[in-house]
Design an enzyme around this catalytic site. Sequence first.
Site, short mmCIF file in Angstrom:
data_model
loop_
_atom_site.label_atom_id
_atom_site.label_comp_id
_atom_site.label_asym_id
_atom_site.label_seq_id
_atom_site.Cartn_x
_atom_site.Cartn_y
_atom_site.Cartn_z
N HIS A 1 0.99 -1.06 0.05
CA HIS A 1 0.01 -0.10 -0.02
C HIS A 1 0.84 1.14 -0.08
O HIS A 1 0.68 2.30 -0.72
CB HIS A 1 -0.97 0.10 1.28
CG HIS A 1 -1.96 1.29 1.39
ND1 HIS A 1 -3.06 1.01 1.40
CD2 HIS A 1 -1.42 2.36 1.65
CE1 HIS A 1 -3.59 2.20 1.21
NE2 HIS A 1 -2.71 2.98 1.84
N GLU A 2 1.81 1.41 1.07
CA GLU A 2 2.83 2.49 1.02
C GLU A 2 3.51 2.60 -0.10
O GLU A 2 3.75 3.79 -0.70
CB GLU A 2 3.41 2.40 2.09
CG GLU A 2 2.82 2.34 3.47
CD GLU A 2 1.51 3.33 3.65
OE1 GLU A 2 1.92 4.62 3.39
OE2 GLU A 2 0.62 3.03 4.30
N HIS B 1 1.75 4.45 -3.02
CA HIS B 1 1.83 5.90 -2.77
C HIS B 1 3.21 6.43 -3.21
O HIS B 1 3.38 7.39 -3.98
CB HIS B 1 1.76 6.27 -1.17
CG HIS B 1 0.61 6.10 -0.78
ND1 HIS B 1 -0.67 6.75 -1.28
CD2 HIS B 1 -0.06 5.18 0.22
CE1 HIS B 1 -1.75 6.47 -0.24
NE2 HIS B 1 -1.46 5.43 0.49
#
Length: 156
Positions: free
Chosen positions: A67-68, A71
């Site tokens: 997820h990170e 980004h």
Amino acid sequence: MNNEELQQWVEEVSLQYFGRPFIHKATFNARLKATGGRYFTQSHNIEISPHQLAAFGKEETEKIIKHELCHYHLHILNRGYKHRDQDFKQLLAHVGGSRYCNTLPERKEAKKREYRYLLQCVHCGQQYYRKRRMDVSKYRCGRCSGKLNIKMLDKE
């Protein structure tokens, strides 16, 4: 697991799932309890909650790392890196990252202790926890429109 091992792990996940290197810093942050991780747009660094690793293991933590990294890579490529952006949603689904992290068990219990009242549907048994008292004659169950009963919870 320490910060060096986390850094190595994040770099491996980045190459394996994104085909691009992660050249910034990944660290643990023990203050993160309500969230699984953070990406910083200024420094491009990533922080991961060690509590998620301890409570749910490597598999769930890898989803948080993905997820990170979504980004991170989208921001580096000047594409939509925010949660609401289509680019982010598509990349997250493609790599198998998690949209939300699991709630830590101790936070669930702490949240429940904050409530003073329990509303329960007579028909379907749905439960609603409330901090403030309410007039149950004015409201119905959100699931089945049944009548609600109110009960005060015991405090330790």
